[in-house]
Design an enzyme around this catalytic site. Structure first.
Site, PDB file in Angstrom:
ATOM      1  N   HIS A 186       2.036   2.204  -3.373  1.00 61.76           N
ATOM      2  CA  HIS A 186       0.986   2.757  -4.191  1.00 61.76           C
ATOM      3  C   HIS A 186       1.038   4.346  -3.890  1.00 61.76           C
ATOM      4  O   HIS A 186       0.461   5.110  -4.886  1.00 61.76           O
ATOM      5  CB  HIS A 186      -0.302   2.375  -3.823  1.00 61.76           C
TER       6      HIS A 186
ATOM      7  N   GLU B  39       0.738  -1.173  -0.167  1.00 59.23           N
ATOM      8  CA  GLU B  39       0.118   0.002  -0.016  1.00 59.23           C
ATOM      9  C   GLU B  39       0.972   1.242  -0.004  1.00 59.23           C
ATOM     10  O   GLU B  39       0.319   2.309  -0.588  1.00 59.23           O
ATOM     11  CB  GLU B  39      -0.857  -0.004   1.099  1.00 59.23           C
TER      12      GLU B  39
END
Length: 1085
Positions: A480, A477
C-alpha cells in the site's frame, strides 16, 4: 445522526464547562493574536493561564451562537427579525441565488482543456523535497474540478465536498491527555481527551464566500480564523459565522468577502476532542504491563472517514496535502507520526512534565492515512538496502516478538522497490502492534498500525499459520505504501484498486522471502475460490461500485474489493505477462506519484506498455470484470477435435433476480482468456490459448495431437476468474484420471476441479453425483491444496446437513476418506524435520481437525489426553504450536465446565496475542448452551474481553451449531449496545454472514426479514439482501439435492467399507471447528 453531533459540546449534547484553568495551543505561524486573551503568546507550545477563563463558542440547536464568557453562562447572540423582515430577506436571497446561478451557467470555467499526457519514462522519479501542494500545477485533473466524471459522482451524493478551495498544507499540533494527572492541563479538564490546533493553507479554486470542511465530535475553542496569506501581518480575519451540518459532518464557514481565485488563505482552528474507546479516529487503547499496571496509549484509525474526529480537515481521498505535525506528550512516552522525527522530546514549560516531538514534513497524502501514536512502547530497528530506517514497535514485554516482522518487512520493502522500480518515498517506515485495533492492520504512510496477531510472532508459542499471517499482512501493508499511499484513488468507488492490488502482490512479496511456502499456489484457496462463492450471489456488487455516505463506503470493505480485486489483477498479470505488467505499473506510479488516479488511468498505462507486444485494449477487457458484478461459467462440449465454449453468468441460485442496468450494462458477457490443454499434450507451462471476445459462444481447436479418448482441461493453473463446466464424458474421464493417477493433473487444477464441480452442482448446472465422484480419489491425495478445496465445499454440505438425517452418512464417508491422511501425518509435529514443510504442517492441521470434527475416536482421545496433561501441569505445554487450535477446541468440546474454565483462565492470563486468539476461538467450541450464553455475555464486559475481540466472540459462537441460535438471539437483544458502542455497523457483514450462512428454511427467511424490518438497517440493506439471497439458495439446494446426496454418501461409504476399527466415531454432529481449515492469512486494511 444524533442531534448531539450537530453542534459543539459533549457527547450528551451539553455545552462544555468553563474550568478555571485551561490549555490552549496556538501555531507559530499565526500572525494575529487570539481574540481570547491579550495574555496569550505565539510560542507554539502549551500555555498555562492561571486565572484567565476561556471563551468557548458553541452552536446552539437553533443555529444561534452561544458564547461562554467569564460569567460561565451562555449568552444568546443574534439578530431578531419580525415576520415581515424575514419574508423580505427570504425573497432577496432567492433573487441573489438565481442571479448567481445564471452567472455560473454563462460565465466560462477558469479551467482549460488538458492535452494528452506523454508516455512516462520508466524509472524516472517525480520525487524531491516535500513542498506545499501547488494544486493549480497538478497535471491531468483538478481534484475533481476538471474531471467531469468526478464532478458527476460528487453531485450524486450531497455529502461530497466542493472543490472551491483546495488544501495545500496542514500544520497540526496535538496534545493527548491519558491519565487523571493530565486533566488539569486539558481544555476540557478531563483525561481521555485531546487538545488540537490546526492551520490549513488552502488555495481558492473558484470564487466563493464559504469554506466547507469536515469535523465530527470536536469542540471548538473559539471562532475559526480565516486570513489571506498575501496580505501578510496586516491581513484581516475574514470570518463571519459558521454552522455544523451533522448529516454530512460539515463545518461550513461563512466569510465576510469572497475569496479570490489562485490566492492562498489560512484557516486556523483550535479545538478539543475525546480519546474515545470505539477504535476509530483518535482513540485510546490499553495493555497490562508485566507488573500488573494498566497502561494507556493514544492511537488512530482514520480510514475511511474518521480523520475528521481527530482534526477539522478536508476528509476525502482526493484532497491531498502536505502535513507538518507536532505532538505534545508526557516525557516518559514516545510520539510517532507519518514523518520521521525532526525534534525529539524537546522540553516545554517549567515543570518538565511535557515535551514536544516534531516531525519532518510529509509529502502529499490523503487525510485517511494520517496517524499519531503516543505510548511507552519499545522497538527493534534495521535499515533497508536504500537506507530507509525501519522500526517495529510493541509493548515492552513483547518487543522480542517483533524480530520476524522486522526482518520480513525489510526484505519485502527491498523487494517491492525492485518490483515497482520505484524507491520507497519516505525516510523511515515504522510498524506498531496496537493492543486493541479494529482492523487487521492500517497502511498509514510511514506508520503502519497492526493488531498484535498480525505483527508479533513467537516461534516457541505460535503456529505456522500465525507466522504466515504476519508475513502476509506486513506484505499487504507495505504494498500500500505505493499502491494507495503514493498514488491514491480519487474516490472510494475505486477502493478495489487499493485493496485488490495489495491483496495480490502481498503473495509475491511473501513468496520472495519464503519460497517454500508456495504462496502463489495458496492464492487459489485463500483468495480466488473463497470469493467465488460470494460473487455468485444475485446481490453481489461490482468491484468498482458507486458509493457516497460513510456507511456505504464501509460496506465495500469486503471480499469483493479485496479477494475479487486481487483475482482479476492476477488474471490480468497473466494475460499481459509479468514484464509488461510491471512496466505498466512503473508508468502508473511515475506519472501519478503523490496524486490521485482511477481505474481507467491504470488501464491506460497498461495498454501503453502492451502496445508493441500483446496489443491488448486493457480497458475494454477489464471493464467487463470491474463494472458488472459476478463472473461467468464456461461450458464446453466436444465434437471430434473442436470445442464449443459457451459463457453464462454464474449464480448459485439461477432464480436470483439480477438487475442488468445497475452496473455499467455490460450484458453479463466477459472478455475471457482461455488456457487449455489435454491428456496427449499436457503443456501446463505454455498451454493453448484462445479469446472469448465478449461473445456468448466460440469454437476452439484441441490441436492435431488430440486423441479421441483424451480428456481436456481448461483454465490451466486457474488463472482465469471463471468456472469451467465440461460435457458429461469429460467429467467422467477426469474423475477416472484422478482415481488412476491424480498426479498427472497439476495440484492447482485438482483443487479447481473440486471447487468448480461442487459449485456447479450447487447451482444445478451438473448433477451432484458428478461432483461427489471427484472426491473418491482423496484417499490417495497428500497435497494441501486439493484437500483444502474439498473441506471448504464439504463444509457447505455439513452446514446444510447439521439439522438433517444426511449428517450420519456424511460423517462416515468423510472419516473413511480422511483416515489415510490422518494416519500418515499423525500427531508428531516436529518443525525441525525438513520433510515437515510449511504446507505439510497446514495439511496435518486439516487432517487432525477434520478427523476430530467428525468424531474419530483416536483423534478425540489424543486431543483430550493432551488437553488433560496441560490442565495437570501448566508449567510445560505439551501441545505443539501447530496443534493448539485443534487440541484446545476438542478439549473444550468433549470436556465440561472444568475444561472450559481452564481455557478461560489461560485466555485471561496469557499476554501473547496469538495464543489469546486461539483460546478465544476454542472457548466457543463448547456444546453446553449455558456456557456459550455466558461467553457471549462476557463479550460485553470490557474488563474481560476487549472491544476488538468482542465481535469475534459472536462470530465464533455462531460457527458452532449449538451456539447459532444463541448468537442470533444475543445480537438482537443487544443490538443498540453493539451498534453504538462496538461499531457493529463496520463489522455487520461478517457478523451477519456467520449468523445466517447455515439458514435453509422458510422460517429462517421470515426471521431475517423480521429482524430487518424492526431496525433501522437501510444503510446495511446490501448485507441483509445477500443473506436473504444466500438463504433462498440454501433452501433450493435442500429441496433439490439433500436426499440424493444423503444416499450417495451412504452408498459410497458402503462400497469402500472395510475394517474400520481404527476410525470408530461418535454419531452426533459436531460443532464447527472454528480453525478446522487454516485461517485465511490475507486479512488486512
Amino acid at each position: 445522526m444524533d442531534v448531539a453531533y450537530s453542534y459543539f459540546g459533549d457527547d450528551d449534547g451539553n455545552p462544555p464547562n468553563s474550568p478555571e484553568k485551561f490549555t490552549f495551543i496556538e501555531l507559530q505561524e499565526h500572525e494575529t493574536e487570539s481574540p481570547m486573551s491579550s495574555n496569550e503568546t505565539k510560542t507554539g507550545k502549551v500555555l498555562h493561564s492561571g486565572s484567565v477563563k476561556k471563551v468557548t463558542v458553541t452552536m446552539g440547536m437553533d443555529g444561534t451562537l452561544e458564547i461562554d464568557k467569564e460569567s460561565g453562562k451562555p449568552v444568546r447572540k443574534g439578530m431578531y427579525c419580525s415576520h415581515a423582515q424575514m419574508l423580505f430577506v427570504f425573497i432577496t436571497a432567492c433573487i441573489i441565488i438565481t442571479g448567481v446561478g445564471l452567472l455560473a451557467f454563462y460565465v466560462p470555467d477558469r479551467c482549460q482543456d488538458i492535452g494528452a499526457t506523454e508516455a512516462p519514462v520508466a524509472g524516472e522519479s517525480t520525487g524531491g523535497e516535500p513542498r506545499e501542494l501547488e494544486v493549480h500545477q497538478q497535471a491531468g485533473y483538478d481534484y475533481g474540478g476538471v474531471d467531469p466524471k468526478w464532478a458527476t459522482r460528487a453531485a450524486d451524493w450531497a455529502g461530497r465536498l466542493s472543490t472551491d478551495v483546495l488544501p495545500k498544507r496542514y500544520s497540526v499540533i496535538l496534545q493527548p491527555f491519558l491519565t487523571p494527572d493530565d486533566a488539569t492541563d486539558s481544555h476540557l479538564q478531563r483525561h481521555f481527551t485531546f487538545d488540537g490546533d490546526v492551520s490549513i493553507k488552502v488555495e481558492c479554486n473558484r470564487p466563493t464566500q464559504t469554506i466547507t470542511l469536515h469535523t465530527k465530535n470536536l469542540t471548538l475553542h473559539r471562532n475559526p480564523i480565516v486570513k489571506s496569506r498575501s496580505a501578510g501581518a496586516a491581513a484581516e480575519d475574514l470570518f463571519q459565522s459558521y454552522k455544523f451540518v451533522g448529516e454530512f459532518d460539515f463545518l461550513v464557514i461563512t466569510l465576510r468577502e469572497e475569496l479570490q481565485v489562485a490566492q492562498d488563505y489560512e484557516i486556523s482552528i483550535a479545538y478539543s476532542g475525546e480519546l474515545n474507546e470505539n477504535l476509530y479516529g483518535f482513540y485510546r487503547s490499553s495493555y497490562t504491563a508485566a507488573n500488573g499496571e494498566k497502561r494507556w496509549i493514544a492511537t488512530t484509525q482514520m480510514q475511511p472517514t474518521d480523520a475528521r474526529r481527530a482534526l477539522p480537515c478536508f476528509d476525502e481521498p482526493a484532497f491531498k496535502s502536505v502535513f507538518d505535525v507536532e505532538i505534545i506528550h508526557r516525557a516518559n512516552t514516545s510520539a510517532l507520526s507519518n514523518g520521521i522525527e525532526s525534534v525529539d522530546k524537546e522540553p516545554i514549560g517549567d515543570n518538565g512534565r511535557w515535551v514536544v516531538t516534531k516531525f519532518k514534513r510529509v509529502r502529499e497524502m490523503s487525510t485517511y492515512l494520517l496517524a499519531f501514536v503516543v505510548s511507552d512502547f519499545k522497538y527493534e530497528q534495521a535499515t533497508t538496502t536504500n537506507g530507509v530506517l525501519f522500526r517495529v514497535w510493541s509493548r515492552p514485554e513483547a518487543v522480542e516478538n517483533t524480530k520476524y516482522a522486522l526482518q520480513a518487512g525489510v526484505d519485502i520493502l527491498n523487494y517491492f522497490e525492485e518490483y515497482f522500480d520505484f524507491d520507497y518515498p519516505l525516510e523511515k517506515q515504522d510498524m506498531m502492534a496496537i493492543p486493541d485495533f479494529a482492523a487487521g492492520a492500517m497502511e498509514n504512510w510511514g506508520l503502519i498500525l497492526y493488531r498484535e496477531t498480525a505483527l508479533l510472532f513467537d516461534p516457541l508459542l505460535n503456529s505456522a499459520s500465525n507466522q504466515q499471517r504476519v508475513a502476509v499482512v506486513v506484505s499487504h501493508e507495505l504494498a500500500h505504501q505505493w499502491f494507495g499511499n503514493l498514488v491514491t484513488p480519487e474516490w472510494w468507488d475505486d477502493l478495489w484498486l487499493n485493496e485488490g492490488f495489495a491483496s495480490y502482490v502481498q503473495y509475491l512479496g511473501v513468496d520472495n522471502i519464503e519460497p517454500s511456502w508456495q504462496m502463489k499456489l495458496q492464492f487459489l484457496v485463500e483468495e480466488l475460490q473463497p470469493v467465488f462463492t460470494e460473487d455468485a450471489l444475485g446481490t453481489s456488487h461490482p468491484v468498482r461500485v458507486p458509493v457516497g455516505a460513510p456507511s456505504e463506503i464501509n460496506e465495500i470493505f469486503d471480499s469483493i474489493s479485496y479477494e475479487k480485486g486481487a483475482s482479476i489483477i492476477r488474471m490480468l498479470d497473466n494475460i499481459l505477462t509479468e514484464d509488461v505488467f510491471k512496466e505498466g505499473l512503473n508508468y502508473y506510479l511515475t506519472e501519478r506519484a503523490y496524486g490521485n488516479a482511477n481505474s481507467d488511468d491504470l488501464w491506460t498505462v497498461l495498454t501503453y506498455a502492451d502496445e508493441d507486444k500483446g496489443k491488448n485494449d486493457v480497458k475494454k477487457i477489464m471493464d467487463t470484470w470491474t463494472l458488472q458484478m459476478g463472473y461467468p461459467y464456461v461450458s464446453f462440449t466436444r465434437d471430434s477435435k473442436t470445442l464449443t465454449a459457451v459463457q453464462k453468468h454464474f449464480l448459485n441460485n439461477p432464480n436470483s433476480t439480477v438487475e442488468d442496468s445497475n452496473f455499467g450494462n455490460q450484458g453479463y458477457l466477459w472478455y475471457i482468456y482461455l488456457l487449455y490443454t489435454h491428456k496427449s499434450d499436457q503443456n501446463y507451462d505454455n498451454p493453448m490459448t484462445e479469446w472469448m471476445n465478449k461473445e456468448p459462444k466460440v469454437e476452439i481447436s484441441l490441436g492435431d495431437d488430440y486423441m479421441e479418448s483424451d480428456w481436456y482441461l481448461v483454465n490451466v493453473n486457474q488463472y482465469g476468474y471463471y468456472r469451467v463446466n465440461y460435457d458429461t464424458q469429460n467429467w467422467e474421464r477426469l474423475s477416472k484420471q484422478l482415481e488412476e493417477d491424480h498426479e498427472l493433473i497439476p495440484i492447482q487444477n485438482r483443487a479447481a476441479l473440486i471447487d468448480d464441480a461442487f459449485n456447479l452442482a450447487r447451482a444445478g448446472v451438473i448433477e451432484q453425483t458428478t461432483a461427489l465422484n471427484l472426491t473418491k480419489y482423496l484417499t490417495k491425495e497428500r497435497e494441501y491444496l486439493p484437500w483444502e478445496a474439498t473441506l471448504v465445499v464439504i463444509s457447505y454440505i455439513r452446514d446444510m446437513f447439521s439439522r438433517y438425517s444426511g449428517y450420519g452418512p456424511l460423517e462416515k464417508y468423510m472419516l473413511k476418506q480422511i483416515e489415510p491422511l490422518y494416519t500418515e501425518l499423525g500427531w508428531k509435529d516436529n518443525i525441525t524435520d525438513p520433510t515437515n514443510t510449511h504446507l505439510t504442517q497446514y495439511n496435518r492441521i486439516n487432517a487432525l481437525a477434520t478427523a476430530c470434527q467428525y468424531g474419530m475416536e483416536d483423534c478425540v482421545r489424543q486431543a483430550s489426553d493432551l488437553y488433560g496433561q496441560y490442565m495437570e501441569d501448566t508449567s510445560v505445554n505439551p501441545i505443539t504450536p501447530n496443534l493448539k487450535s485443534v487440541v484446545y477446541c476438542q478439549g473444550i468440546r468433549y470436556g465440561g465446565q472444568d475444561e472450559w474454565e481452564f481455557g478461560w483462565e489461560r485466555f485471561s492470563n496469557t499476554s501473547d496475542s496469538s495464543e489469546r486468539s486461539k483460546w478465544l476461538s476454542a472457548l466457543a467450541c463448547s456444546t453446553e448452551p449455558w456456557i456459550l450464553s455466558r461467553f457471549l455475555e462476557y463479550s460485553l464486559d470490557i474488563e474481560k474481553i476487549t472491544k476488538g475481540d468482542a465481535i469475534n466472540v459472536i462470530r465464533y459462537v455462531a460457527f458452532n451449531y449449538v451456539g447459532r441460535a444463541l448468537a442470533w438471539d444475543f445480537v438482537r437483544a443487544n443490538w443498540d449496545t453493539l451498534f453504538n458502542e462496538y461499531s457493529l455497523d463496520q463489522h455487520f457483514p461478517s457478523i451477519f454472514k456467520a449468523l445466517t450462512k447455515h439458514c435453509n428454511t422458510q422460517y429462517d427467511i421470515t426471521e431475517i426479514s423480521h429482524f430487518y424490518s424492526k431496525r433501522n438497517l437501510s444503510l446495511l440493506k446490501k448485507t441483509v439482501d445477500m443473506s436473504l439471497d444466500r438463504t433462498r439458495t440454501n433452501i433450493r439446494w435442500m429441496e433439490n439435492n439433500a436426499e440424493a446426496v444423503r444416499i450417495w454418501f451412504l452408498n459410497a461409504y458402503m462400497e469402500g467399507k472395510r475394517d474400520t476399527s481404527a476410525v470408530t466415531s461418535y454419531s452426533a454432529p459436531q460443532a464447527d471447528e472454528t480453525e478446522s481449515s487454516i485461517v485465511s492469512s490475507s486479512s488486512s486494511a
